[in-house]
Design an enzyme around this catalytic site. Sequence first.
Site, PDB file in Angstrom:
ATOM      1  N   ASP A 134      13.493  59.125 -62.358  1.00 50.98           N
ATOM      2  CA  ASP A 134      14.577  58.288 -63.173  1.00 50.98           C
ATOM      3  C   ASP A 134      15.112  57.485 -62.154  1.00 50.98           C
ATOM      4  O   ASP A 134      15.039  57.367 -61.178  1.00 50.98           O
ATOM      5  CB  ASP A 134      15.081  59.867 -62.968  1.00 50.98           C
ATOM      6  CG  ASP A 134      15.199  60.881 -64.374  1.00 50.98           C
ATOM      7  OD1 ASP A 134      14.325  60.908 -64.294  1.00 50.98           O
ATOM      8  OD2 ASP A 134      15.401  62.116 -64.079  1.00 50.98           O
ATOM      9  N   LYS A 174      30.784  60.312 -62.583  1.00 53.06           N
ATOM     10  CA  LYS A 174      29.400  60.527 -63.188  1.00 53.06           C
ATOM     11  C   LYS A 174      29.613  59.635 -64.143  1.00 53.06           C
ATOM     12  O   LYS A 174      28.642  58.719 -64.543  1.00 53.06           O
ATOM     13  CB  LYS A 174      28.842  61.623 -63.203  1.00 53.06           C
ATOM     14  CG  LYS A 174      27.558  61.247 -62.496  1.00 53.06           C
ATOM     15  CD  LYS A 174      25.796  62.312 -62.179  1.00 53.06           C
ATOM     16  CE  LYS A 174      24.833  61.980 -62.893  1.00 53.06           C
ATOM     17  NZ  LYS A 174      23.856  62.511 -62.503  1.00 53.06           N
ATOM     18  N   ASP A 208      15.016  56.139 -69.405  1.00 56.14           N
ATOM     19  CA  ASP A 208      15.084  54.890 -68.527  1.00 56.14           C
ATOM     20  C   ASP A 208      13.783  56.618 -66.560  1.00 56.14           C
ATOM     21  O   ASP A 208      14.274  56.679 -66.187  1.00 56.14           O
ATOM     22  CB  ASP A 208      16.139  54.891 -66.738  1.00 56.14           C
ATOM     23  CG  ASP A 208      17.145  56.235 -67.293  1.00 56.14           C
ATOM     24  OD1 ASP A 208      17.226  57.448 -68.247  1.00 56.14           O
ATOM     25  OD2 ASP A 208      18.254  55.889 -66.855  1.00 56.14           O
TER      26      ASP A 208
END
Length: 572
Positions: free
Chosen positions: A250, A340, A505
């Site tokens: 990732d 986050k 991604d």
Amino acid sequence: HGDLSLVYDGLNILGKTAWKINEKILRIATICWNENIPIGDIPSRVDHTVPPEPIRPPKLPPEVYKNKESPEAKAAAEANQLYREAVYKRQRVIQKNMDLRSLRCSAVLKLNQAEQFKDFEKIYFPYNLDFRGRAYPVPPHLSNVGSDLCRGMLKFSEAKPLGTRGLYWLKVHLANFAGKDKMSFDDRARYVDENMDNVRRSVNEPLSQDPWWMTLDDPFQGLATCHEIVNAIDSGNPESYMCSLPVHMDGSCNGLQHYAALGRDTVGGKAVNLLEGDGPEDVYVGVMHEVIRRVAEEAERELPFDVNNSEKLTKEQKKALKNNQAAKLVNGLIDRGVVKRTVMTSVYGVTYIGARQQIQEKIEEKLEEKGYDLDEIDREVFAAAGYLATVTMEVMGDLFQGARNTKTWLADCARLISQQGHPVAWISPIGIPAVQPYRQRRPRTVVTVMQTITMTDEGDDLPVHTSRQCTAFPPNYVHSLDSSHMLLTALEMDRRGLTYSAVHDSFWTHACDVDEMNEALRDCFVHLYNQPLLAKLKESWELRYPEVEFPELPERGDLDLNEVKSATYFFQ
């Protein structure tokens, strides 16, 4: 001109990847559902208890409220306030139950589809694109783009021997699910070795008391990885063990990686692992530390006015008091998880409201763990989440100046285009013609004898929505870049004869091929950004919109893109 030949090839590569159902995970997930064991995407089958409907206070004559300081008026106001809070509390429980029912439907659909496909040796997912070029499987319920449950129930149809490094990458993969993704790769593999008893117990007794795999961030994918690790070790020859589990690599806050590459931002690139370092950089921790510092500073600040007499405070003083109280409530609760999602989505155009909602969810979890009644302090939590969202977004702007400059340039150009009445359009690096679809919807209300219906006209002849065209363009452009990188990597992996899949991604392949995929995805990223992307974008706009005078390109830094090729934790 747009050229879709590479896009078609990339989509065909993604679509020809064959999958099969991981029956071990399907069986455990089905047991969890049938026996009401809420875990991951398996929700509880029991509704929350709905409080009885509150009784509305009796309506009093208007004279009672003329004197607000009278005992009757105060009692009536308090009764009305308690009634409103009880109604709101009841509605929240009802909404939670409605959410649970929706989650149950989703879980059943996924389990039923997996059950129906479990005997097939090969399953294929056809792919489609959104207007930015991001690829998605067409099936809505069961696919590799789905939730942890979906991903855990799927594996490649083709199995390949692990080879010399396959078991190592399986261990890294499992450690990532355990939240150890900011350790070095060697430390992650060592972490799994140290927890091998837990790994074996998860495989042999998956439904025992407090099983380890249920504590993982993605429990079903984690359990699938536990099975492969144990089977490989017990085979006696792990290098020849045939494994079909996809291993993920990732991007490290991938949106910021693209911004750093666009602007050749060395400082930003270092923070998101475009450069080699002693270990993986954690951009979320960097933001977290600065947010903690600012919140603690505010919480300890003594206000230079009387906070007990709120009626006499000015507007600025009330705001200062509100921020101070919010800081005191959240001080000590902030960790990496709180910031986050906001950091991750900030480069994709998250709004203040979106950031506040993301942070509020995490703060509520923290307060609930400390024994707070969230219904009692609902307003305080809402205000604190708003304050924390503001601080987090300010810190992001300060730490990632290069990304902010590029984002500002993109937004300014989009504003100039939309002010001329045009939707923002561009050609992605892989040849996809993209046009932002945001227009001013025109609602029309039709009144009939039975009901009133509002219909919305969404035709392409409507005026463009200027503000949405402007705010949405920077994240949409970055999405078109990450989709180009993903499809270019698909083409390169196919050229090398390797199995490949991806979720934006997050790039997937067999455990034995992770090292080669890491090389391919870095080469493709460097190839993509060696092109003058922003200069080409501006040039195409000057041809398309000759009446618009665009600002000069943002100043670029001195980041050497070739260093990405040796950046160990660029994808991890």
